[in-house]
Design an enzyme around this catalytic site. Structure first.
Site, PDB file in Angstrom:
ATOM      1  N   SER A   1      -3.773   6.516 -57.375  1.00 34.02           N
ATOM      2  CA  SER A   1      -2.844   7.518 -57.893  1.00 34.02           C
ATOM      3  C   SER A   1      -3.568   8.756 -58.416  1.00 34.02           C
ATOM      4  CB  SER A   1      -2.002   6.922 -59.001  1.00 34.02           C
ATOM      5  OG  SER A   1      -2.832   6.447 -60.020  1.00 34.02           O
ATOM      6  N   LYS A   2      -4.867   8.648 -58.665  1.00 35.43           N
ATOM      7  CA  LYS A   2      -5.570   9.795 -59.224  1.00 35.43           C
ATOM      8  C   LYS A   2      -6.467  10.459 -58.175  1.00 35.43           C
ATOM      9  CE  LYS A   2      -5.028   8.934 -63.947  1.00 35.43           C
ATOM     10  NZ  LYS A   2      -5.271   7.623 -64.494  1.00 35.43           N
ATOM     11  N   SER A   3      -6.501   9.938 -56.968  1.00 33.64           N
ATOM     12  CA  SER A   3      -7.443  10.475 -55.999  1.00 33.64           C
ATOM     13  C   SER A   3      -6.712  11.259 -54.895  1.00 33.64           C
ATOM     14  CB  SER A   3      -8.239   9.339 -55.369  1.00 33.64           C
ATOM     15  OG  SER A   3      -7.430   8.713 -54.401  1.00 33.64           O
TER      16      SER A   3
END
Ligand code: GLU
Length: 299
Positions: free
Chosen positions: A234-236
């Site tokens: 979700s953060k990449s």
């Protein structure tokens, strides 16, 4: 005297996305995993939109998330609730905690707490502020442990690692920890199945449940999906939204990531057929019992 046989509460599961963007593969894993476990138990599955943090909400994201879940055949067994409409419930819980002395008004700013790495143990506010926060008072040495359905035993020294935590923020917004505890209880959630990024929030939630006299659900934390470089999806860059027009490939990939044998879904060529097959063949014993899964290819 009540002579009726003791019955375990019915299984009620849920998926509770925050509307901060479109659903990605990691969210699908939590949605499909919680849905499968609820179906397997013959229980109910709900969707709750966790939109208490207006500062992080992306306009239109909640509607998109709901439509995507629908396209994937993951339909809730009761009307969807939105946390933004439930302030009265959170206020009642907060009032009870203030009245019992478990919660207190706090004027400390982030800067005031910098010396203790943000961990609040007692108020050190340099000066009163017009917009104080409200925190839960965590007793010294407060250790909470629980047995997670997938990750095993997990314990946390909340006083030391987290400190007195915020229930209502200085900007007036409800904190996730309070809203989630109130909602899980009010919706009769028996089983919380979600991503392992929330494992270390669970002791705080159990402490709050105890302070409010609410039951503690069973918890199972599914592994996080990491990209080939070990970053949380979700953060990449690899956090590609799942495509509502092409539900079958991500559903198959999620099934596999949930430890289930791909051949069980062979031949299912529409969403209804795939979900019917998945419901019949799902084996909870095969769910991965690890904190994270590395995904080298795009799901
Ligand atoms: N709203 C949270 C999230 O999207 C999930 C909360 C929960 O499942 O308890 O990360």
């Amino acid at each position: 005297m009540n002579t009726s046989p003791h019955r375990a509460p019915a299984y009620v599961g849920r998926f509770a996305p925050s509307p901060t963007g479109p659903l990605h593969f990691g969210s699908l894993l939590a949605a499909f995993g919680s849905w499968l476990l609820a179906r397997h138990a013959g229980g109910k599955w709900l969707i709750r939109i966790e939109d208490v943090d207006a500062t992080r909400e992306v306009p239109g994201a909640a509607t998109l998330q709901i439509e995507t879940l629908k396209a994937f055949g993951l339909e809730p067994g009761a009307p969807i609730v939105k946390q933004s409409t439930r302030g009265d419930l959170y206020q009642s819980a907060l009032d009870a905690l203030l009245q019992s002395g478990d919660a207190f008004v706090c004027h400390c700013s982030r800067g005031d707490l910098a010396a203790s790495n943000g961990v609040h143990r007692h108020c050190v506010a340099a000066q009163p502020r017009p917009d104080p926060a409200i925190r839960l008072r965590v007793p010294d040495g407060c250790m909470i442990g629980f047995v997670d359905g997938l990750q095993g035993r997990f314990g946390q020294d909340i006083a030391h690692e987290v400190g007195d935590f915020v229930l209502k923020r200085a900007d007036g917004l409800w904190a996730y920890q309070l809203a989630v505890v109130v909602d899980d209880a009010q919706q009769g959630i028996s089983d919380v199945v979600r991503g392992a990024d929330l494992l270390d929030s669970t002791p705080r939630q159990i402490l709050l449940q105890r302070a409010l006299g609410l039951p503690t659900p069973r918890y199972s934390h599914l592994p996080l999906v990491l990209d080939g470089n070990g970053h949380k999806l979700s953060k990449s860059q690899a956090a590609l939204p799942i495509d509502a027009d092409e539900p079958l490939p991500p559903l198959r990939a999620a099934w596999h990531a949930l430890g289930q044998a791909p051949h069980e879904l062979a031949g299912a060529n529409n969403v209804d057929a795939l979900l019917a097959r998945a419901t019949a063949r799902f084996d909870p014993a095969r769910l991965p019992r690890v904190p994270a899964l590395q995904c080298t290819t795009s799901p």
